[in-house]
Design a protein around this motif. Structure first.
Motif, PDB file in Angstrom:
ATOM      1  N   PHE A 629       0.926  -1.243   0.003  1.00  0.00           N
ATOM      2  CA  PHE A 629       0.060   0.208   0.034  1.00  0.00           C
ATOM      3  C   PHE A 629       0.931   1.287  -0.138  1.00  0.00           C
ATOM      4  O   PHE A 629       0.138   2.449   0.053  1.00  0.00           O
ATOM      5  N   TRP A 630       2.180   1.001   0.157  1.00  0.00           N
ATOM      6  CA  TRP A 630       2.941   2.321   0.235  1.00  0.00           C
ATOM      7  C   TRP A 630       3.083   2.872  -1.150  1.00  0.00           C
ATOM      8  O   TRP A 630       3.010   4.108  -1.278  1.00  0.00           O
ATOM      9  N   GLU A 631       3.458   2.043  -2.162  1.00  0.00           N
ATOM     10  CA  GLU A 631       3.361   2.678  -3.612  1.00  0.00           C
ATOM     11  C   GLU A 631       2.580   2.006  -4.640  1.00  0.00           C
ATOM     12  O   GLU A 631       2.351   0.539  -4.457  1.00  0.00           O
ATOM     13  N   ASN A 632       1.914   2.756  -5.541  1.00  0.00           N
ATOM     14  CA  ASN A 632       0.968   2.020  -6.414  1.00  0.00           C
ATOM     15  C   ASN A 632       1.871   1.048  -7.285  1.00  0.00           C
ATOM     16  O   ASN A 632       1.210   0.176  -7.765  1.00  0.00           O
ATOM     17  N   SER A 633       3.029   1.389  -7.568  1.00  0.00           N
ATOM     18  CA  SER A 633       3.870   0.371  -8.259  1.00  0.00           C
ATOM     19  C   SER A 633       3.867  -0.943  -7.704  1.00  0.00           C
ATOM     20  O   SER A 633       3.803  -2.052  -8.440  1.00  0.00           O
ATOM     21  N   ASN A 634       4.033  -1.008  -6.244  1.00  0.00           N
ATOM     22  CA  ASN A 634       4.005  -2.344  -5.702  1.00  0.00           C
ATOM     23  C   ASN A 634       2.590  -3.082  -5.819  1.00  0.00           C
ATOM     24  O   ASN A 634       2.865  -4.352  -6.052  1.00  0.00           O
ATOM     25  N   MET A 635       1.615  -2.368  -5.613  1.00  0.00           N
ATOM     26  CA  MET A 635       0.368  -2.997  -5.852  1.00  0.00           C
ATOM     27  C   MET A 635       0.236  -3.573  -7.376  1.00  0.00           C
ATOM     28  O   MET A 635      -0.380  -4.593  -7.569  1.00  0.00           O
ATOM     29  N   LYS A 636       0.936  -2.621  -8.236  1.00  0.00           N
ATOM     30  CA  LYS A 636       0.733  -2.933  -9.730  1.00  0.00           C
ATOM     31  C   LYS A 636       1.585  -4.296 -10.113  1.00  0.00           C
ATOM     32  O   LYS A 636       1.087  -5.471 -10.742  1.00  0.00           O
ATOM     33  N   ALA A 637       2.625  -4.363  -9.335  1.00  0.00           N
ATOM     34  CA  ALA A 637       3.573  -5.510  -9.439  1.00  0.00           C
ATOM     35  C   ALA A 637       2.866  -6.856  -8.886  1.00  0.00           C
ATOM     36  O   ALA A 637       2.911  -8.035  -9.493  1.00  0.00           O
ATOM     37  N   PHE A 638       2.130  -6.740  -7.645  1.00  0.00           N
ATOM     38  CA  PHE A 638       1.177  -7.698  -7.183  1.00  0.00           C
ATOM     39  C   PHE A 638       0.237  -8.183  -8.153  1.00  0.00           C
ATOM     40  O   PHE A 638       0.065  -9.365  -8.185  1.00  0.00           O
ATOM     41  N   SER A 639      -0.328  -7.216  -8.730  1.00  0.00           N
ATOM     42  CA  SER A 639      -1.480  -7.567  -9.650  1.00  0.00           C
ATOM     43  C   SER A 639      -0.897  -8.431 -10.688  1.00  0.00           C
ATOM     44  O   SER A 639      -1.743  -9.371 -11.519  1.00  0.00           O
ATOM     45  N   GLU A 640       0.277  -8.067 -11.194  1.00  0.00           N
ATOM     46  CA  GLU A 640       1.092  -8.936 -12.442  1.00  0.00           C
ATOM     47  C   GLU A 640       1.655 -10.379 -11.998  1.00  0.00           C
ATOM     48  O   GLU A 640       1.472 -11.257 -12.728  1.00  0.00           O
ATOM     49  N   ARG A 641       2.443 -10.303 -10.791  1.00  0.00           N
ATOM     50  CA  ARG A 641       3.322 -11.602 -10.644  1.00  0.00           C
ATOM     51  C   ARG A 641       2.768 -12.200  -9.163  1.00  0.00           C
ATOM     52  O   ARG A 641       3.083 -13.428  -8.953  1.00  0.00           O
ATOM     53  N   GLY A 642       1.737 -11.531  -8.580  1.00  0.00           N
ATOM     54  CA  GLY A 642       1.129 -12.312  -7.362  1.00  0.00           C
ATOM     55  C   GLY A 642       2.079 -12.879  -6.061  1.00  0.00           C
ATOM     56  O   GLY A 642       2.871 -12.122  -5.899  1.00  0.00           O
ATOM     57  N   ARG A 643       2.020 -13.803  -5.636  1.00  0.00           N
ATOM     58  CA  ARG A 643       2.532 -14.387  -4.293  1.00  0.00           C
ATOM     59  C   ARG A 643       4.284 -13.725  -4.069  1.00  0.00           C
ATOM     60  O   ARG A 643       4.434 -13.408  -3.046  1.00  0.00           O
ATOM     61  N   PRO A 644       4.947 -13.905  -5.243  1.00  0.00           N
ATOM     62  CA  PRO A 644       6.447 -13.733  -4.886  1.00  0.00           C
ATOM     63  C   PRO A 644       6.504 -12.238  -4.664  1.00  0.00           C
ATOM     64  O   PRO A 644       7.519 -11.867  -3.797  1.00  0.00           O
ATOM     65  N   VAL A 645       5.680 -11.249  -5.187  1.00  0.00           N
ATOM     66  CA  VAL A 645       5.606  -9.810  -4.659  1.00  0.00           C
ATOM     67  C   VAL A 645       5.635  -9.734  -3.053  1.00  0.00           C
ATOM     68  O   VAL A 645       6.233  -8.866  -2.581  1.00  0.00           O
ATOM     69  N   LEU A 646       4.877 -10.548  -2.445  1.00  0.00           N
ATOM     70  CA  LEU A 646       4.366 -10.527  -1.051  1.00  0.00           C
ATOM     71  C   LEU A 646       5.852 -10.656  -0.312  1.00  0.00           C
ATOM     72  O   LEU A 646       6.072  -9.926   0.479  1.00  0.00           O
ATOM     73  N   PHE A 647       6.673 -11.719  -0.785  1.00  0.00           N
ATOM     74  CA  PHE A 647       7.699 -12.143  -0.225  1.00  0.00           C
ATOM     75  C   PHE A 647       8.890 -10.727  -0.434  1.00  0.00           C
ATOM     76  O   PHE A 647       9.567 -10.729   0.358  1.00  0.00           O
ATOM     77  N   GLU A 648       8.852 -10.308  -1.453  1.00  0.00           N
ATOM     78  CA  GLU A 648       9.623  -9.206  -1.863  1.00  0.00           C
ATOM     79  C   GLU A 648       9.455  -8.108  -0.819  1.00  0.00           C
ATOM     80  O   GLU A 648      10.376  -7.468  -0.430  1.00  0.00           O
ATOM     81  N   MET A 649       8.122  -7.905  -0.294  1.00  0.00           N
ATOM     82  CA  MET A 649       7.725  -6.738   0.345  1.00  0.00           C
ATOM     83  C   MET A 649       8.383  -7.251   1.797  1.00  0.00           C
ATOM     84  O   MET A 649       8.675  -6.236   2.641  1.00  0.00           O
ATOM     85  N   ILE A 650       8.155  -8.391   2.274  1.00  0.00           N
ATOM     86  CA  ILE A 650       8.390  -8.666   3.454  1.00  0.00           C
ATOM     87  C   ILE A 650       9.976  -8.533   3.505  1.00  0.00           C
ATOM     88  O   ILE A 650      10.427  -8.165   4.673  1.00  0.00           O
ATOM     89  N   GLU A 651      10.522  -8.974   2.564  1.00  0.00           N
ATOM     90  CA  GLU A 651      12.043  -8.782   2.867  1.00  0.00           C
ATOM     91  C   GLU A 651      12.426  -7.210   2.817  1.00  0.00           C
ATOM     92  O   GLU A 651      13.436  -7.266   3.613  1.00  0.00           O
ATOM     93  N   LYS A 652      11.707  -6.417   2.252  1.00  0.00           N
ATOM     94  CA  LYS A 652      12.131  -5.043   2.160  1.00  0.00           C
ATOM     95  C   LYS A 652      12.046  -4.592   3.609  1.00  0.00           C
ATOM     96  O   LYS A 652      12.588  -3.955   4.292  1.00  0.00           O
ATOM     97  N   CYS A 653      11.017  -5.119   4.154  1.00  0.00           N
ATOM     98  CA  CYS A 653      10.758  -4.720   5.661  1.00  0.00           C
ATOM     99  C   CYS A 653      11.748  -5.462   6.758  1.00  0.00           C
ATOM    100  O   CYS A 653      12.373  -4.609   7.653  1.00  0.00           O
ATOM    101  N   ILE A 654      12.212  -6.485   6.623  1.00  0.00           N
ATOM    102  CA  ILE A 654      13.244  -7.047   7.216  1.00  0.00           C
ATOM    103  C   ILE A 654      14.355  -6.472   7.188  1.00  0.00           C
ATOM    104  O   ILE A 654      15.266  -6.334   8.045  1.00  0.00           O
ATOM    105  N   LYS A 655      14.647  -5.831   5.885  1.00  0.00           N
ATOM    106  CA  LYS A 655      15.903  -5.128   5.706  1.00  0.00           C
ATOM    107  C   LYS A 655      16.263  -3.992   6.599  1.00  0.00           C
ATOM    108  O   LYS A 655      17.242  -3.497   6.964  1.00  0.00           O
ATOM    109  N   TYR A 656      15.109  -3.301   7.061  1.00  0.00           N
ATOM    110  CA  TYR A 656      15.176  -2.205   7.816  1.00  0.00           C
ATOM    111  C   TYR A 656      14.855  -2.279   9.451  1.00  0.00           C
ATOM    112  O   TYR A 656      14.684  -1.510   9.972  1.00  0.00           O
ATOM    113  N   GLU A 657      14.751  -3.821   9.798  1.00  0.00           N
ATOM    114  CA  GLU A 657      14.610  -3.860  11.231  1.00  0.00           C
ATOM    115  C   GLU A 657      15.748  -3.623  11.907  1.00  0.00           C
ATOM    116  O   GLU A 657      16.907  -4.186  11.247  1.00  0.00           O
TER     117      GLU A 657
END
Length: 657
Positions: A629-657
């Motif tokens: 929900f942070w960027e429209n491009s992320n939601m667009k990527a999810f609409s195109e590639r599905g589940r793998p994008v969710l893990f990409e988002m999780i990894e982005k969060c882990i990197k900043y913890e």
């Protein structure tokens, strides 16, 4: 300067790029023609403040700052004035402010026709603003009376009137001056700028030296409240409080602090020689504003509310376990924090201060940028609202969401440390240096190191390892194990790359997100309106008429809380698995953008999740959706590639913890 011109300047100043006439019109809730008309004035205003308006065909308008110091001096108060999520630069909200202030400023009747004339509008044009004003007044327990030929008036208890007036200052930051939306209201907030600052300093000094803590946003409101108190008392308005209140608060810490505040104000300024009722209500107000998480002995300090809050906490815990499969008291510290939040709720209910509509600053809305926490908080708030038969304020809802977000954030993912093969083309000795550097920083992510030559890998059991770290080019690497090219790891950048490319795989998140079979992406959904979509979901996920009614009722109540704070032109709808009876994730990509609670939307995300008492699942969903929900491009990527994008988002969060 007109409010609309200020709003245009604010929008251009904070935008990352030029804004077209249509984009500005949408943000300000006016026509494109109106924006073009206002641009004439904006262009003449900016040079006085060290800036220039730029206009480029097919790109839009932007601001060129020529004198940063001069512009910043002008822009600071303007940005504070415009920093509310409900931006008062829009015409709709300016109308709301004008009408609400007019009704609370006087006990006389006011005709809607006259109000419309004062705003140079038709009566139909202010209909929505009037409805919003009625809801605002109701949230402060104020009533309205309408009489033919006379118009409408607001009335209620004096303390409710004052609290509503305080909120209608809208931007409570101490450096902001009252805007010009309703001058009848100004007499109740009238105070010289310097004296206003001095009153605030005296109040804060007493508060700072006292044992109680009040949240910062509430101290800003209290500073305005003292001015309204003085002006109302000087005009002959007096408080009439229930006798029981005096007995309840006189022995409290808040009453002692309230007495000290008014004594200090009386000794420094005129107009603060006030009757005892004023001290009693200030104690009540302080109690309702208190940062309850800092109360050391809530059982002793708030014995009148403690048992009720404790019993309700147990009911809420059981409800959330049964409905959502989540334990709100899973953490040892959670009981104290949730109990404190409920004590505060009971205090507000007891004194008639619950459910109040408040104006929000951007920084107060962080909880609403956390979709899962907000959804679970909505479920909890809905239960409390039905159980206690009260209106739960967005403020309480936000605090509940913040508490849930804290629980998810402090949860640690399971780790499966990596078994690494180290290869270096310059000899095995360098690997000892690399190993030492990795251990120093990432020891918890590595189970073992095995040093080998590249050609030896083929003769090894590759199932015993997770990855190869080598300085050999990936082009020359021909083995099955994942490979991460590194060098000496002598810089921060190289260390980060090692984590991002390989070590992040130690975090076990695969089982926390539903399989692809439970994720459905609808590419071309024909959306008409909110009700139609909720009916569609109810019909789709309910097997019987009763189930469909229950689903639609839940979703309608949940949608009352504004999820429109989420960006990326997207909305998330959450349904507890106890109502849906299956886990699912459905993304609806709209064929044409629509509106949701008055905001543009292109994606609708529906989820039903069984949390299984596992806060790691909550965290995984929260991490992935927060980024989606942070960027429209992320939601667009999810609409195109599905589940793998969710893990990409999780990894982005882990990197900043």
């Amino acid at each position: 300067m007109k409010r609309r011109q200020e709003s245009i300047i604010y929008q251009l100043a904070v935008s990352e790029g030029p804004l077209t006439t249509d984009e500005l019109a949408k943000r300000l809730s006016v026509s494109a023609r109106t924006v073009k008309y206002e641009m004439i004035e904006v262009k003449s205003i900016l040079p006085k403040h060290g800036a220039e308006l730029l206009a480029k065909r097919n790109e839009g308008y932007s601001i060129l700052v020529k004198d940063r110091e001069l512009f910043d001096r002008y822009f600071e108060p303007l940005s504070l004035q415009s920093s509310l999520t409900n931006n008062f630069g829009s015409d709709d909200n300016a109308r709301f402010l004008y009408i609400a202030r007019k009704l609370v400023s006087s006990s006389r009747f006011a005709k809607l026709e006259d109000i419309a004339d004062e705003l140079y509008l038709s009566r139909s044009a202010i209909r929505e603003a009037v409805n919003n004003v009625m809801n605002f007044l109701k949230s402060y327990h104020l009533e309205t009376e309408s009489k033919p030929g006379l118009g409408i008036r607001a009335f209620g208890t004096e303390y409710h009137m004052r609290i509503a007036m305080t909120e209608l200052f809208a931007v409570h930051f101490h450096k902001v001056l009252l805007d010009n939306a309703g001058m009848e209201y100004a007499k109740w907030t009238e105070c010289g700028y310097e004296e206003r600052q001095d009153i605030r300093h005296v109040f804060l000094k007493v508060l700072r030296e006292s044992p109680i803590k009040v949240t910062d946003t509430n101290t800003q409101r209290l500073a305005i409240y003292f001015i309204i108190v003085r002006n109302r008392c000087n005009a002959g308005y007096r408080l009439k409080l229930p006798d029981a209140w005096k007995e309840e608060v006189k022995g409290s810490e808040e009453f002692a602090v309230a007495s000290e505040i008014y004594n200090k104000l009386k000794s420094s300024f005129t107009g603060f020689d006030l009757p005892e009722e004023e001290t009693v209500f200030l104690a009540v107000y302080l109690m309702s504003c208190r940062d309850m998480w800092n109360v050391k002995q809530p059982r002793e300090e708030y014995a009148h509310f403690y048992d009720d809050a404790l019993n309700m906490m147990k009911e809420l815990e059981d409800y959330m376990k049964h409905t959502c499969g989540i334990d709100l008291l899973h953490f040892p510290w959670a009981e104290k924090e949730l109990l404190s939040l409920l004590i505060s709720l009971y205090i507000n209910i007891h004194f008639g201060l619950e459910g109040q509509y408040r104006f929000w600053y951007d920084y107060e809305n962080q909880a609403f940028n956390s979709p899962v926490s907000a959804a679970l908080a909505c479920t909890a708030a809905g239960f409390l609202q039905d159980r206690l038969n009260v209106t739960i304020s967005v403020s309480f809802y936000s605090q509940m969401a913040s508490l849930i977000f804290k629980m998810a954030s402090l949860t640690e993912y399971d780790l499966k440390p990596q078994r690494l093969l180290l290869v270096n083309s310059n000899g095995l000795g360098l690997n000892e240096i690399i190993q030492k550097r990795i251990v120093k920083r990432y020891e918890h992510l590595v189970e073992s190191f095995t040093i080998a030559e590249l050609y030896e890998i083929r003769g090894m059991n590759q199932e015993e390892y997770d990855a190869v770290l080598t300085d050999t080019s990936e082009i020359a690497y021909h083995y099955d194990l994942p490979c991460c090219v590194i060098h000496t790891l002598s810089s921060e950048k190289e260390m980060d790359q090692l984590f991002n490319r390989q070590l992040i795989r130690s975090y076990q998140t695969e089982a926390l997100i539903p399989p692809s079979s439970q994720i459905e992406i609808n590419k071309n959904y024909r959306y008409t309106d909110e009700l139609q979509f909720l009916q569609f979901l109810a019909f789709r996920h309910g097997k019987t008429v009763l189930e469909r009614e229950r689903i639609q009722e839940y979703l309608e109540k949940a949608s009352l809380y504004d999820t429109g704070y989420l960006s990326a032109k997207s909305v998330m709808l959450y349904l507890p698995v106890s109502l849906c009876e299956k886990e699912c994730m459905e993304l609806y990509c709209l064929t044409e953008s629509g509106t949701w609670r008055g905001k543009e939307v292109e994606y609708l995300l529906f989820i039903s999740a069984d949390w299984k008492g596992d806060w790691k699942r909550v965290k995984a969903y929260e991490n992935s959706f927060r980024k989606l929900f942070w960027e429209n491009s992320n939601m667009k990527a999810f609409s195109e590639r599905g589940r793998p994008v969710l893990f990409e988002m999780i990894e982005k969060c882990i990197k900043y913890e």
